[in-house]
Design a protein around this motif. Structure first.
Motif, PDB file in Angstrom:
ATOM      1  N   LEU A  54       6.776   0.893   7.060  1.00 33.49           N
ATOM      2  CA  LEU A  54       5.928   0.057   4.835  1.00 33.49           C
ATOM      3  C   LEU A  54       6.934  -1.295   5.271  1.00 33.49           C
ATOM      4  CD1 LEU A  54       7.838   3.222   6.020  1.00 33.49           C
ATOM      5  CD2 LEU A  54       8.316   2.253   2.940  1.00 33.49           C
ATOM      6  N   VAL A  55       6.034  -2.062   4.837  1.00 34.36           N
ATOM      7  CA  VAL A  55       5.954  -4.074   5.141  1.00 34.36           C
ATOM      8  C   VAL A  55       5.776  -4.630   3.592  1.00 34.36           C
ATOM      9  CG1 VAL A  55       4.996  -6.200   5.645  1.00 34.36           C
ATOM     10  CG2 VAL A  55       5.110  -3.570   7.035  1.00 34.36           C
ATOM     11  N   GLU A  56       6.869  -4.895   2.609  1.00 33.46           N
ATOM     12  CA  GLU A  56       6.833  -5.073   1.357  1.00 33.46           C
ATOM     13  C   GLU A  56       6.422  -6.352   1.388  1.00 33.46           C
ATOM     14  OE1 GLU A  56      10.401  -2.396   1.904  1.00 33.46           O
ATOM     15  OE2 GLU A  56       9.516  -4.518   3.184  1.00 33.46           O
ATOM     16  N   SER A  57       5.883  -7.081   0.633  1.00 30.62           N
ATOM     17  CA  SER A  57       5.329  -8.638   0.232  1.00 30.62           C
ATOM     18  C   SER A  57       5.620  -8.597  -1.575  1.00 30.62           C
ATOM     19  CB  SER A  57       4.424  -9.180   0.339  1.00 30.62           C
ATOM     20  OG  SER A  57       3.006  -7.834  -0.135  1.00 30.62           O
ATOM     21  N   GLY A  58       5.599 -10.479  -1.831  1.00 32.08           N
ATOM     22  CA  GLY A  58       5.489 -10.640  -3.811  1.00 32.08           C
ATOM     23  C   GLY A  58       5.861 -10.725  -3.739  1.00 32.08           C
ATOM     24  N   CYS A  75       3.597  -3.193  -1.448  1.00 28.00           N
ATOM     25  CA  CYS A  75       4.419  -2.680   0.290  1.00 28.00           C
ATOM     26  C   CYS A  75       3.317  -1.614   0.484  1.00 28.00           C
ATOM     27  CB  CYS A  75       5.905  -1.353  -0.147  1.00 28.00           C
ATOM     28  SG  CYS A  75       6.442  -0.132   0.687  1.00 28.00           S
ATOM     29  N   ALA A  76       3.315  -1.848   2.138  1.00 28.14           N
ATOM     30  CA  ALA A  76       1.475  -1.175   2.623  1.00 28.14           C
ATOM     31  C   ALA A  76       2.046  -0.335   3.253  1.00 28.14           C
ATOM     32  CB  ALA A  76       1.395  -2.568   3.318  1.00 28.14           C
ATOM     33  N   ILE A  77       1.646   0.763   3.547  1.00 26.68           N
ATOM     34  CA  ILE A  77       2.461   1.596   4.560  1.00 26.68           C
ATOM     35  C   ILE A  77       0.863   2.179   5.441  1.00 26.68           C
ATOM     36  CG2 ILE A  77       3.448   4.240   4.583  1.00 26.68           C
ATOM     37  CD1 ILE A  77       3.064   2.650   0.748  1.00 26.68           C
ATOM     38  N   SER A  78       1.957   2.979   6.921  1.00 24.12           N
ATOM     39  CA  SER A  78       0.942   3.293   7.869  1.00 24.12           C
ATOM     40  C   SER A  78       1.699   4.346   7.732  1.00 24.12           C
ATOM     41  CB  SER A  78       0.249   1.758   8.559  1.00 24.12           C
ATOM     42  OG  SER A  78       1.741   1.957   9.474  1.00 24.12           O
ATOM     43  N   ASP A 107      -1.716   2.713  -5.324  1.00 23.50           N
ATOM     44  CA  ASP A 107      -2.612   2.871  -5.089  1.00 23.50           C
ATOM     45  C   ASP A 107      -3.515   3.964  -3.551  1.00 23.50           C
ATOM     46  OD1 ASP A 107      -5.470   2.021  -4.311  1.00 23.50           O
ATOM     47  OD2 ASP A 107      -5.372  -0.158  -4.882  1.00 23.50           O
ATOM     48  N   ASN A 108      -3.540   4.815  -4.051  1.00 25.03           N
ATOM     49  CA  ASN A 108      -4.110   5.944  -3.413  1.00 25.03           C
ATOM     50  C   ASN A 108      -5.463   5.083  -2.158  1.00 25.03           C
ATOM     51  OD1 ASN A 108      -2.117   7.416  -4.674  1.00 25.03           O
ATOM     52  ND2 ASN A 108      -3.739   8.653  -6.273  1.00 25.03           N
ATOM     53  N   VAL A 109      -6.096   4.394  -3.191  1.00 27.50           N
ATOM     54  CA  VAL A 109      -7.032   4.230  -1.525  1.00 27.50           C
ATOM     55  C   VAL A 109      -6.766   2.984  -1.068  1.00 27.50           C
ATOM     56  CG1 VAL A 109      -9.076   2.680  -2.096  1.00 27.50           C
ATOM     57  CG2 VAL A 109      -8.567   4.237  -3.858  1.00 27.50           C
ATOM     58  N   LYS A 110      -5.857   2.158  -1.768  1.00 29.68           N
ATOM     59  CA  LYS A 110      -4.614   1.036  -0.423  1.00 29.68           C
ATOM     60  C   LYS A 110      -3.763   1.382   0.231  1.00 29.68           C
ATOM     61  CE  LYS A 110      -7.387  -2.940  -2.421  1.00 29.68           C
ATOM     62  NZ  LYS A 110      -7.074  -3.923  -3.580  1.00 29.68           N
ATOM     63  N   ASN A 111      -3.505   2.725  -0.107  1.00 28.58           N
ATOM     64  CA  ASN A 111      -2.003   3.202   0.322  1.00 28.58           C
ATOM     65  C   ASN A 111      -0.848   2.366  -0.068  1.00 28.58           C
ATOM     66  OD1 ASN A 111      -1.635   6.259   1.548  1.00 28.58           O
ATOM     67  ND2 ASN A 111      -1.382   5.211   3.232  1.00 28.58           N
ATOM     68  N   THR A 112      -1.252   1.844  -0.668  1.00 29.23           N
ATOM     69  CA  THR A 112       0.221   0.539  -1.113  1.00 29.23           C
ATOM     70  C   THR A 112       1.108   1.316  -2.275  1.00 29.23           C
ATOM     71  OG1 THR A 112      -1.409  -0.113  -2.353  1.00 29.23           O
ATOM     72  CG2 THR A 112      -1.155  -0.815  -0.623  1.00 29.23           C
ATOM     73  N   LEU A 113       2.044   0.625  -2.137  1.00 32.52           N
ATOM     74  CA  LEU A 113       3.510   1.172  -3.172  1.00 32.52           C
ATOM     75  C   LEU A 113       3.373  -0.535  -4.115  1.00 32.52           C
ATOM     76  CD1 LEU A 113       5.017   3.449  -5.125  1.00 32.52           C
ATOM     77  CD2 LEU A 113       6.295   2.001  -2.963  1.00 32.52           C
ATOM     78  N   HIS A 114       3.656  -0.151  -5.958  1.00 35.82           N
ATOM     79  CA  HIS A 114       3.596  -1.901  -6.723  1.00 35.82           C
ATOM     80  C   HIS A 114       4.837  -1.276  -7.192  1.00 35.82           C
ATOM     81  CE1 HIS A 114       0.051  -3.359  -4.632  1.00 35.82           C
ATOM     82  NE2 HIS A 114      -0.565  -1.974  -5.190  1.00 35.82           N
ATOM     83  N   TYR A 126      13.678  -3.031  -1.869  1.00 34.33           N
ATOM     84  CA  TYR A 126      13.212  -2.519  -0.421  1.00 34.33           C
ATOM     85  C   TYR A 126      12.892  -1.343  -1.072  1.00 34.33           C
ATOM     86  CZ  TYR A 126      16.750  -4.462   1.657  1.00 34.33           C
ATOM     87  OH  TYR A 126      18.296  -5.545   2.602  1.00 34.33           O
ATOM     88  N   CYS A 127      11.687  -1.842   0.083  1.00 38.92           N
ATOM     89  CA  CYS A 127      10.691   0.174  -0.230  1.00 38.92           C
ATOM     90  C   CYS A 127      10.742   1.045   0.338  1.00 38.92           C
ATOM     91  CB  CYS A 127       8.817  -0.387   0.093  1.00 38.92           C
ATOM     92  SG  CYS A 127       7.798   1.096   0.508  1.00 38.92           S
ATOM     93  N   THR A 128      10.642   2.934   0.140  1.00 39.92           N
ATOM     94  CA  THR A 128      11.329   3.314   0.854  1.00 39.92           C
ATOM     95  C   THR A 128      10.370   4.768   0.472  1.00 39.92           C
ATOM     96  OG1 THR A 128      13.062   4.825   1.791  1.00 39.92           O
ATOM     97  CG2 THR A 128      13.136   4.474  -1.133  1.00 39.92           C
ATOM     98  N   ALA A 129      10.653   5.501   1.675  1.00 36.27           N
ATOM     99  CA  ALA A 129       9.385   7.568   1.649  1.00 36.27           C
ATOM    100  C   ALA A 129      10.418   8.155   2.340  1.00 36.27           C
ATOM    101  CB  ALA A 129       8.436   6.450   2.409  1.00 36.27           C
ATOM    102  N   ILE A 130       9.686   9.292   2.038  1.00 30.99           N
ATOM    103  CA  ILE A 130      10.218  10.852   2.491  1.00 30.99           C
ATOM    104  C   ILE A 130       9.404  11.418   2.202  1.00 30.99           C
ATOM    105  CG2 ILE A 130      11.396  11.457  -0.009  1.00 30.99           C
ATOM    106  CD1 ILE A 130      13.149  12.581   1.475  1.00 30.99           C
ATOM    107  N   TYR A 131       9.241  12.811   3.422  1.00 23.25           N
ATOM    108  CA  TYR A 131       8.478  13.563   3.716  1.00 23.25           C
ATOM    109  C   TYR A 131       9.001  15.037   2.649  1.00 23.25           C
ATOM    110  CZ  TYR A 131       5.622  11.858   6.972  1.00 23.25           C
ATOM    111  OH  TYR A 131       4.724  10.862   8.492  1.00 23.25           O
ATOM    112  N   TYR A 132       8.594  14.465   1.090  1.00 22.83           N
ATOM    113  CA  TYR A 132       9.356  15.593  -0.128  1.00 22.83           C
ATOM    114  C   TYR A 132       7.828  15.204  -1.183  1.00 22.83           C
ATOM    115  CZ  TYR A 132      13.860  16.259   0.913  1.00 22.83           C
ATOM    116  OH  TYR A 132      14.931  17.658   1.732  1.00 22.83           O
TER     117      TYR A 132
END
Length: 127
Positions: free
Chosen positions: A3-7, A21-24, A71-78, A93-99
Motif C-alpha cells: 500500500l502506498v499513500e499519496s496526496g 492509496c495505491a494497492i498491489s 476506484d475498483n478499476v484503478k484498485n485505489t482507495l481515496h 495511513y491506508c490499511t487493509a484486511i482480508y475480511y
C-alpha cells in the motif's frame, strides 16, 4: 500486499485534500479497507472504513467532512477531506484486511484488526 499513500500536504484551515492509496496484491473491492491517522504524541485512531458492500463508517470528528471511496478499476482507495482544521493534522495511513465486512461495524474497526499498512502521508493544517 503493498500500500502506498499519496496526496498529503500543507493547507490552511477550511481547505481540502484528497488522499490516495495505491494497492498491489489485493483487490480493493473485495474486502474491508480503512484510513487511520496519528498525530504526534497520540494514539493511532480510525478515520473511515469501507467494506466489500461499500458500507462506510466514519469517526465522529470527521463525519460530514471526509468521504472514503474506492476506484475498483484503478484498485485505489481515496479519502476526500474537506473543511480541514488544525485538529486534522496527522500522519494518515491506508490499511487493509482480508475480511469482506469491516469488523466492529457500525463502529470503526480497531487498528489491531488490520493486517496491512502503508507508510503514511503527512497532512498539516494551519490556522
Amino acid at each position: 500486499v503493498h500500500l502506498v499513500e499519496s496526496g498529503g500536504g500543507s493547507v490552511q484551515a477550511g481547505g481540502s485534500l484528497r488522499l490516495s492509496c495505491a494497492i498491489s496484491g489485493y483487490t480493493v473491492s473485495a474486502y474491508c479497507m480503512g484510513w487511520f491517522r496519528q498525530a504526534p504524541g497520540k494514539e493511532r485512531e480510525g478515520v473511515a472504513s469501507i467494506d466489500s458492500e461499500e458500507k462506510t463508517n466514519y469517526a465522529d470528528s470527521v463525519k460530514g467532512r471526509f468521504t472514503i471511496t474506492r476506484d475498483n478499476v484503478k484498485n485505489t482507495l481515496h479519502l476526500q477531506m474537506n473543511s480541514l482544521n488544525p485538529e486534522d493534522t496527522a500522519m494518515y495511513y491506508c490499511t487493509a484486511i482480508y475480511y469482506k465486512l469491516c469488523p466492529n461495524s457500525p463502529d470503526l474497526p480497531y487498528k489491531r484488526f488490520f493486517s496491512f499498512w502503508g507508510q503514511g502521508t503527512q497532512v498539516t493544517v494551519s490556522s
